[in-house]
Design a protein around this motif. Structure first.
Motif, short mmCIF file in Angstrom:
data_model
loop_
_atom_site.label_atom_id
_atom_site.label_comp_id
_atom_site.label_asym_id
_atom_site.label_seq_id
_atom_site.Cartn_x
_atom_site.Cartn_y
_atom_site.Cartn_z
N GLN A 77 30.99 44.60 46.53
CA GLN A 77 31.83 44.90 45.36
C GLN A 77 31.33 44.15 44.13
O GLN A 77 31.29 44.71 43.03
CB GLN A 77 33.30 44.56 45.66
CG GLN A 77 34.25 45.02 44.57
CD GLN A 77 34.16 46.51 44.29
OE1 GLN A 77 34.16 47.34 45.20
NE2 GLN A 77 34.02 46.88 43.01
N ASN A 79 28.41 43.36 43.34
CA ASN A 79 27.24 44.06 42.82
C ASN A 79 27.62 45.25 41.96
O ASN A 79 26.88 45.65 41.07
CB ASN A 79 26.37 44.57 43.98
CG ASN A 79 25.31 43.56 44.31
OD1 ASN A 79 24.76 42.93 43.41
ND2 ASN A 79 25.01 43.39 45.59
N GLN A 80 28.80 45.82 42.29
CA GLN A 80 29.21 47.04 41.55
C GLN A 80 30.10 46.74 40.37
O GLN A 80 30.28 47.57 39.48
CB GLN A 80 29.92 47.98 42.51
CG GLN A 80 28.93 48.59 43.49
CD GLN A 80 29.60 49.41 44.56
OE1 GLN A 80 30.74 49.80 44.42
NE2 GLN A 80 28.89 49.67 45.63
N GLY A 81 30.68 45.54 40.37
CA GLY A 81 31.56 45.17 39.25
C GLY A 81 32.81 44.49 39.77
O GLY A 81 33.32 44.85 40.83
N PHE A 84 37.66 46.22 36.22
CA PHE A 84 37.44 47.38 35.36
C PHE A 84 38.60 47.65 34.40
O PHE A 84 38.44 48.40 33.45
CB PHE A 84 37.19 48.63 36.22
CG PHE A 84 36.06 48.45 37.21
CD1 PHE A 84 34.80 48.05 36.78
CD2 PHE A 84 36.26 48.66 38.57
CE1 PHE A 84 33.76 47.87 37.69
CE2 PHE A 84 35.23 48.49 39.49
CZ PHE A 84 33.98 48.08 39.04
N SER A 88 40.52 51.83 40.79
CA SER A 88 39.27 51.79 41.56
C SER A 88 39.53 52.22 43.00
O SER A 88 40.68 52.19 43.47
CB SER A 88 38.66 50.38 41.53
OG SER A 88 39.46 49.51 42.29
N ASN A 298 42.87 44.27 41.45
CA ASN A 298 41.45 44.12 41.10
C ASN A 298 40.55 44.40 42.31
O ASN A 298 40.92 44.14 43.46
CB ASN A 298 41.17 42.74 40.46
CG ASN A 298 41.07 41.65 41.48
OD1 ASN A 298 40.02 41.48 42.10
ND2 ASN A 298 42.16 40.94 41.70
#
Ligand code: PLP
Length: 425
Positions: A77, A79-81, A84, A88, A298
């Motif tokens: 996660q 690595n992906q952000g 936001f 999600s 989150n």
């Protein structure tokens, strides 16, 4: 065992942080241990001492420290952000899992802590019923927001703080105290007052571990239904800990709302309000009851929580329960052998040894225990490499990574420590 580096760090922190800690329960005489890492069921302090951890972050770490599945999920996660400010997929997955597992849940609002969750749940119950009064248990702890700081458990009970300065008198006037396991008292209160909600830990975990007597939770459910009062189970500790669906599944009693936190975040900050569609539809933006948070739902917390829930099956709960029962039974044998007055309350992987009382069924009885002797016990255990919450009014927890060898060491250490502290009383 030396703890010099911890002492030096503590000396620095007392000048920078009130009491040298970020939460009062972490204070410890003569100073707390600073922890540098954790692996499985063991933590290591900054002086290099390994400690078998029966605190587990005050409950969340049901799989222990640094579980590879949780770590991998977090790394993927990250690595992906990490945040936001928009919905999600991990967040939706977490909610789907909770709805599938928790009996009262048809909808979920995620939050960031147990404190937030109970604050929101109480607001929702007040809005739904159009009433203001809330009943809580003496010694029950629901976080540090104003209306719940009336005879709270946890650190406040330890420090003998009945409430807190700074809380408006008008706020606590609408909070009514009940004694846990006393159905007559609950009946009288609900008869006398128009109550919006009863909020309670189904198993008390912040006045030591205190179990519901047979029929008690069912009785509270019946009474709250009779008087049109919302029943909120605060499952911040018991949720995921006692069963996939928490204490409500374990005891077969479904509340109107429940709050969760701790374990559902897999070690990251988490909170949730769960309930049926009708009441949850009042939550903003679907309805008028305001709940919001930058970090709510989150993806990092959700990624960790999802990884934990993927691994919790019936075998895991059976094994945790067996370990809990075995340790409780050993502790009972030890106090009996040593002629120490006390008792051990246990359910699943939650347990507490009470010193000085033969039975503890509510917070009033817990408050009569020998809290000073318990502190000496926690301190002596620390010297032997066993870390328990250093208060009579907390709960010890077990995790999947506590193996036989750990539990034998814990039992031996309790034996030696209890011998030592009972000698010096
Ligand atoms: C039963 C219960 N409710 C609520 C809370 C508050 O949760 P948090 O510390 O995440 O705000 C706690 C914390 O220990 C708790 O044990």
């Amino acid at each position: 065992m030396t703890r010099d580096y911890s002492r030096r760090l503590y000396e620095k922190s007392v000048g920078l942080m009130p009491g040298g800690v970020s939460s009062p329960i972490r204070a410890f005489e003569p100073h707390p241990s600073f922890i540098s890492r954790g692996e499985g069921g063991v933590i290591c302090d900054v002086d290099g001492n390994d400690l078998i951890d029966l605190c587990l972050g005050y409950g969340p770490l049901i799989l222990g420290h640094g579980h590879p599945a949780v770590f991998d999920s977090l790394m993927r996660q990250a690595n992906q952000g990490m945040l936001f400010g928009a919905p999600s997929v991990p967040e939706l997955e977490l909610v789907e899992k909770l709805v599938k597992r928790v009996p009262c849940a048809e909808m979920v609002r995620l939050a960031n802590s147990g404190t937030e969750a109970t604050m929101h749940a109480i607001r929702l119950a007040r809005a739904y019923t159009g009433r203001e009064k809330v009943v809580k248990m003496s010694g029950g702890f629901h976080g540090a927001h104003d209306s719940m700081l009336v005879k709270p458990g946890s650190a406040a009970m330890d420090l003998c703080i009945p409430g807190s300065p700074g809380v408006p008198a008008a706020t606590v006037q609408s909070t009514i105290l009940a004694e846990y396991n006393d159905l007559d008292m609950m009946s009288d209160i609900l008869e006398e007052h128009e109550v919006a909600a009863v909020i309670m830990e189904p198993v008390m975990g912040n006045a030591g571990t205190i179990l519901p007597e047979d029929g008690y939770l069912q009785g509270v459910r019946r009474l709250t239904e009779e008087y049109g009062t919302i029943l909120i189970f605060d499952e911040v500790i018991t949720g995921l800990r006692l069963a996939p669906g928490g204490a409500q599944e374990y005891y077969g009693v479904t509340p109107d709302l429940c709050t969760m936190g701790k374990a559902i975040g897999g070690g990251l900050p988490a909170g949730a309000v769960l309930g049926g569609k009708e009441i949850m539809s009042m939550v903003s933006p679907a309805g008028p009851v305001y709940m919001a948070g930058t970090f709510s739902g989150n993806p990092m917390t959700a990624a960790a929580g999802n990884a934990v829930m993927n691994l919790l099956d019936a075998d895991v709960y059976r094994s945790l329960g067996d370990k809990g029962a075995e340790l409780a039974s050993t502790l009972r044998d030890i106090i009996e052998d040593l002629g120490i007055t006390g008792c051990v309350n246990q359910v699943g992987s939650m347990l507490q040894l009470f010193l000085g009382m033969e039975r503890v069924e509510n917070a009033q009885q817990a408050s009569k225990c020998d809290a000073m002797m318990f502190k000496s016990l926690a301190s002596d255990l620390l010297d032997r490499g066993v870390y328990i919450p250093p208060s009579q009014y907390e709960t010890c927890f077990l995790c999947t990574e506590h193996h036989r060898s750990h539990l034998s060491r814990v039992s031996e250490s309790f034996h030696e420590s209890l011998k030592e502290v009972s000698r010096s009383v």
